[in-house]
Design an enzyme around this catalytic site. Structure first.
Site, PDB file in Angstrom:
ATOM      1  CE  LYS A 124      -6.068 -14.463   7.724  1.00 33.20           C
ATOM      2  NZ  LYS A 124      -5.486 -14.654   6.603  1.00 33.20           N
TER       3      LYS A 124
HETATM    4  O1  G3P Z   1      -3.604 -17.656   4.857  1.00 29.50           O
HETATM    5  C1  G3P Z   1      -2.299 -17.561   5.582  1.00 29.50           C
HETATM    6  C2  G3P Z   1      -1.213 -17.519   4.133  1.00 29.50           C
HETATM    7  O2  G3P Z   1      -1.617 -16.283   3.468  1.00 29.50           O
HETATM    8  C3  G3P Z   1       0.088 -17.743   4.515  1.00 29.50           C
HETATM    9  O3  G3P Z   1       0.495 -18.366   3.519  1.00 29.50           O
HETATM   10  O4  G3P Z   1       2.264 -18.972   2.014  1.00 29.50           O
HETATM   11  O5  G3P Z   1       2.595 -16.891   3.226  1.00 29.50           O
HETATM   12  O6  G3P Z   1       2.889 -19.158   4.359  1.00 29.50           O
HETATM   13  P1  G3P Z   1       2.079 -18.476   3.357  1.00 29.50           P
END
Ligand code: G3P
Length: 223
Positions: free
Chosen positions: A83
């Site tokens: 990633k």
């Molecule tokens: O895969 C991306 C994700 O981990 C981000 O999620 O909820 O931290 O915006 P969030």
């Protein structure tokens, strides 16, 4: 469309795989840090549970560092996807890691605009990850990025997968699926919410109560 879980928590991953609907995992440095586990050990543990792509993120911010980390991470397990943040140095790293006889599978992360997604795909990323929830958080329409990317990839014949990320609610999944996302990655709580419906619980309760009553009646008629 495939469902990935966005977590580094082993119990959640085991449960999602047991339900038969989880076909991959995405992690990020925040999620791994939350678990307090060694990064490589945790990624390998996840690879033992899930027979599908498992994203592990580089932490370098310069192209050379990302390439070096990406080359290392890809040796951990055949299912590991590297990633890489979608920044200019990231594009250089994506190109270098994919434009070779043994290309590394890349998930380009932290995408907040169709142009970033397009550039990541053109550089060679297999997955491009728009962060819907974080756009919604700042009053932008996160789903519009998925929809635009789906249209662009379709019109241009681009084969990268749109991996809708930062999803916060079951409706995000429905809308991402309708827009043409190839993958959604979800927190475990959202996966649980997708299955919930009060009428299902009420209906099952009623079926079982009727069944129990009929069994009791049958016993009474036999005596
Ligand atoms: O895969 C991306 C994700 O981990 C981000 O999620 O909820 O931290 O915006 P969030």
């Amino acid at each position: 469309m495939r469902i990935f879980l966005d977590t580094a928590n082993i119990d959640e991953i085991r449960q999602g795989v047991r339900w038969g609907v989880v076909h991959g995992i995405t992690t990020n440095p925040s999620l791994v840090a939350k678990e307090g586990a060694n990064f490589r050990d945790r990624v390998l543990e996840i690879c033992d549970i899930v027979d599908g792509p498992v994203s592990a993120e580089v932490t370098a911010t310069d192209a050379e560092g990302m390439i070096e980390q990406g080359e290392d991470i890809r040796t951990w397990h055949p299912n590991v996807v590297v990633k890489i943040p979608t920044i200019p140095e990231g594009l250089t790293a994506i190109k270098a890691l994919t434009d070779r006889p043994d290309p590394v599978t890349i998930n380009a992360t932290l995408i907040f605009s169709p142009n970033q997604g397009l550039l990541a795909a053109l550089a060679g990323a297999t997955y491009v990850s728009p962060f819907l929830g974080r756009l919604d958080d700042i009053s932008h329409d996160g789903m519009a990025v998925v929809s635009d990317l789906a249209q662009i990839f379709r019109v241009q014949g681009i084969r990268s997968n749109i991996l809708a990320a930062s999803l916060r609610a079951p409706l995000h999944v429905v809308r991402a699926a309708k827009c043409g996302a190839h993958v959604v990655t979800l927190p475990f709580a959202v996966l649980e919410q997708m299955m919930k419906h009060p009428l299902t619980d009420i209906g099952l309760e009623r079926f079982l109560a009727d069944w129990e009553a009929s069994q009791a009646e049958a016993i009474l008629q036999r005596v």
